[in-house]
Design a protein around this motif. Structure first.
Motif, PDB file in Angstrom:
ATOM      1  N   ILE A 116      14.292  30.612  42.457  1.00  0.00           N
ATOM      2  CA  ILE A 116      15.142  29.653  41.736  1.00  0.00           C
ATOM      3  C   ILE A 116      16.579  30.145  41.694  1.00  0.00           C
ATOM      4  N   LEU A 117      16.761  31.406  41.312  1.00  0.00           N
ATOM      5  CA  LEU A 117      18.103  31.951  41.215  1.00  0.00           C
ATOM      6  C   LEU A 117      18.770  32.026  42.590  1.00  0.00           C
ATOM      7  N   THR A 118      17.982  32.326  43.620  1.00  0.00           N
ATOM      8  CA  THR A 118      18.527  32.382  44.974  1.00  0.00           C
ATOM      9  C   THR A 118      19.079  31.022  45.394  1.00  0.00           C
ATOM     10  N   ALA A 119      18.317  29.956  45.114  1.00  0.00           N
ATOM     11  CA  ALA A 119      18.761  28.605  45.462  1.00  0.00           C
ATOM     12  C   ALA A 119      20.027  28.237  44.690  1.00  0.00           C
ATOM     13  N   LYS A 120      20.069  28.625  43.422  1.00  0.00           N
ATOM     14  CA  LYS A 120      21.237  28.328  42.594  1.00  0.00           C
ATOM     15  C   LYS A 120      22.474  29.077  43.105  1.00  0.00           C
ATOM     16  N   LEU A 121      22.298  30.341  43.466  1.00  0.00           N
ATOM     17  CA  LEU A 121      23.409  31.131  43.978  1.00  0.00           C
ATOM     18  C   LEU A 121      23.901  30.603  45.319  1.00  0.00           C
ATOM     19  N   LEU A 122      22.982  30.179  46.161  1.00  0.00           N
ATOM     20  CA  LEU A 122      23.368  29.623  47.457  1.00  0.00           C
ATOM     21  C   LEU A 122      24.180  28.346  47.271  1.00  0.00           C
ATOM     22  N   SER A 123      23.737  27.506  46.354  1.00  0.00           N
ATOM     23  CA  SER A 123      24.477  26.282  46.043  1.00  0.00           C
ATOM     24  C   SER A 123      25.870  26.611  45.516  1.00  0.00           C
ATOM     25  N   ALA A 124      25.950  27.592  44.631  1.00  0.00           N
ATOM     26  CA  ALA A 124      27.234  27.995  44.064  1.00  0.00           C
ATOM     27  C   ALA A 124      28.152  28.551  45.143  1.00  0.00           C
ATOM     28  N   ALA A 125      27.596  29.348  46.060  1.00  0.00           N
ATOM     29  CA  ALA A 125      28.390  29.922  47.147  1.00  0.00           C
ATOM     30  C   ALA A 125      28.968  28.825  48.040  1.00  0.00           C
ATOM     31  N   ILE A 126      28.171  27.801  48.315  1.00  0.00           N
ATOM     32  CA  ILE A 126      28.657  26.670  49.116  1.00  0.00           C
ATOM     33  C   ILE A 126      29.802  25.977  48.403  1.00  0.00           C
ATOM     34  N   ASN A 127      29.675  25.824  47.091  1.00  0.00           N
ATOM     35  CA  ASN A 127      30.735  25.204  46.290  1.00  0.00           C
ATOM     36  C   ASN A 127      32.031  26.015  46.366  1.00  0.00           C
ATOM     37  N   LEU A 128      31.900  27.340  46.299  1.00  0.00           N
ATOM     38  CA  LEU A 128      33.079  28.200  46.385  1.00  0.00           C
ATOM     39  C   LEU A 128      33.784  28.024  47.726  1.00  0.00           C
ATOM     40  N   VAL A 129      33.003  28.030  48.797  1.00  0.00           N
ATOM     41  CA  VAL A 129      33.572  27.904  50.139  1.00  0.00           C
ATOM     42  C   VAL A 129      34.269  26.554  50.299  1.00  0.00           C
ATOM     43  N   LEU A 130      33.642  25.496  49.808  1.00  0.00           N
ATOM     44  CA  LEU A 130      34.228  24.158  49.934  1.00  0.00           C
ATOM     45  C   LEU A 130      35.527  24.039  49.146  1.00  0.00           C
ATOM     46  N   LEU A 131      35.537  24.546  47.916  1.00  0.00           N
ATOM     47  CA  LEU A 131      36.747  24.471  47.102  1.00  0.00           C
ATOM     48  C   LEU A 131      37.854  25.320  47.714  1.00  0.00           C
ATOM     49  N   ASN A 132      37.496  26.483  48.219  1.00  0.00           N
ATOM     50  CA  ASN A 132      38.468  27.346  48.883  1.00  0.00           C
ATOM     51  C   ASN A 132      39.019  26.657  50.135  1.00  0.00           C
ATOM     52  N   ALA A 133      38.149  25.962  50.860  1.00  0.00           N
ATOM     53  CA  ALA A 133      38.568  25.265  52.075  1.00  0.00           C
ATOM     54  C   ALA A 133      39.534  24.124  51.744  1.00  0.00           C
ATOM     55  N   VAL A 134      39.269  23.403  50.667  1.00  0.00           N
ATOM     56  CA  VAL A 134      40.178  22.326  50.238  1.00  0.00           C
ATOM     57  C   VAL A 134      41.551  22.897  49.908  1.00  0.00           C
ATOM     58  N   THR A 135      41.559  24.022  49.206  1.00  0.00           N
ATOM     59  CA  THR A 135      42.821  24.676  48.861  1.00  0.00           C
ATOM     60  C   THR A 135      43.545  25.146  50.111  1.00  0.00           C
ATOM     61  N   LEU A 136      42.798  25.691  51.065  1.00  0.00           N
ATOM     62  CA  LEU A 136      43.380  26.170  52.316  1.00  0.00           C
ATOM     63  C   LEU A 136      43.995  25.028  53.110  1.00  0.00           C
ATOM     64  N   VAL A 137      43.252  23.958  53.289  1.00  0.00           N
ATOM     65  CA  VAL A 137      43.744  22.819  54.064  1.00  0.00           C
ATOM     66  C   VAL A 137      44.960  22.191  53.387  1.00  0.00           C
ATOM     67  N   SER A 138      44.908  22.048  52.054  1.00  0.00           N
ATOM     68  CA  SER A 138      46.036  21.480  51.312  1.00  0.00           C
ATOM     69  C   SER A 138      47.280  22.340  51.493  1.00  0.00           C
ATOM     70  N   SER A 139      47.088  23.648  51.441  1.00  0.00           N
ATOM     71  CA  SER A 139      48.209  24.583  51.585  1.00  0.00           C
ATOM     72  C   SER A 139      48.804  24.513  52.984  1.00  0.00           C
ATOM     73  N   LEU A 140      47.942  24.464  54.006  1.00  0.00           N
ATOM     74  CA  LEU A 140      48.423  24.415  55.385  1.00  0.00           C
ATOM     75  C   LEU A 140      49.161  23.108  55.662  1.00  0.00           C
ATOM     76  N   LEU A 141      48.664  22.015  55.112  1.00  0.00           N
ATOM     77  CA  LEU A 141      49.297  20.719  55.338  1.00  0.00           C
ATOM     78  C   LEU A 141      50.666  20.642  54.673  1.00  0.00           C
ATOM     79  N   ILE A 142      50.756  21.124  53.445  1.00  0.00           N
ATOM     80  CA  ILE A 142      52.042  21.066  52.739  1.00  0.00           C
ATOM     81  C   ILE A 142      53.029  22.037  53.358  1.00  0.00           C
TER      82      ILE A 142
END
Length: 264
Positions: A116-142
């Motif tokens: 259970i905890l492994t699945a939760k951590l994996l989901s959280a890790a995906i969320n971190l990567v996605l949010l970081n990617a949004v920040t990266l793309v926004s920064s590169l575009l601006i």
């Protein structure tokens, strides 16, 4: 797999809100660069500030009249925002089951607590990567909208890579804290409070070199932003130590979570 899908779905709304907020933070923040780069009163204000004020505001080591220096100044605020998101996410993946009274339903599933905890951590890790990617793309575009913005690309990438490593660390800490046998309603406030405290500790150590020994207590000082701006990348030794610390925190979270008495 079902738990992972459920976690991703339950965190989708929060991820969208945080992603939009981060994009707006980058766009609105960098939008002010034109005024500072043009000189005049806005630029003079920064030039006339004493070192103490510059350190507290986070640009003592940067020339905010340059594109890379201004982004580094803005990045200090991006970093604290992403760190708070990470620690709250780590706390939430454990605490929300008791908060939402779904612990009994979850424990009835034919899976172990570790799974259970492994699945939760994996989901959280995906969320971190996605949010970081949004920040990266926004920064590169601006950055691309400014003359000479292409020179900032590598700086932005390395800064966001360093932040992703710190996000993992804060996620691990939030998960560990929530896995302890304390009131789940308090862990979120405690976790975010500790993150903010370490951020201000980083600002305090900027005031004088005599306090540099305290930098070990603040993850925000693990990576040198001035060195990244100079093109020196990340210190691989610090990267490895930070990741090992994250692994240790996650190991502790598993130990505590599997033995924890969960409220139903």
């Amino acid at each position: 797999m079902n738990i992972l899908k459920h976690e991703m779905k339950s965190n989708l709304k929060s991820l969208l809100i945080w992603s939009i907020s981060m994009a707006l933070l980058v766009i609105s923040g960098m939008g002010k660069y034109t005024a500072y780069a043009a000189g005049g009163d806005s630029s003079d204000i920064f030039d006339k500030m004493p070192h103490t004020m510059k350190a507290l505001f986070g640009f003592a080591s940067f020339d905010v009249k340059t594109l890379s220096g201004f982004y580094a100044f803005l990045f200090t605020y991006i970093a604290i925002t992403l760190a708070i998101h990470a620690v709250l996410l780590g706390n939430s993946i454990v605490a929300k089951e008791e908060r939402d009274k779904t612990t009994e339903f979850l424990m009835a599933k034919p899976v172990s607590r570790r799974a259970i905890l492994t699945a939760k951590l994996l989901s959280a890790a995906i969320n971190l990567v996605l949010l970081n990617a949004v920040t990266l793309v926004s920064s590169l575009l601006i950055a691309a909208s400014f003359d000479g913005g292409s020179e900032l690309t590598s700086v932005i990438i390395w800064l966001l890579v360093s932040m992703l490593i710190l996000q993992v660390l804060f996620l691990s800490f939030g998960t560990l804290l929530a896995s302890r046998k304390i009131k789940t309603k308090a862990t979120g406030s405690i976790a975010s409070g500790i993150v903010i405290a370490t951020y201000f500790l980083a600002k305090i150590t900027d005031l004088t070199d005599r306090l540099n020994f305290l930098n070990i207590l603040s993850p925000f000082k693990y990576f040198s932003y001035p060195e990244i701006i100079k093109g020196n990348g990340l210190n691989i030794f610090i990267v490895v130590l930070t990741l090992l610390l994250s692994v240790f925190l996650i190991w502790g979270a598993y130990k505590l979570y599997t033995k924890r008495d969960l409220a139903v």
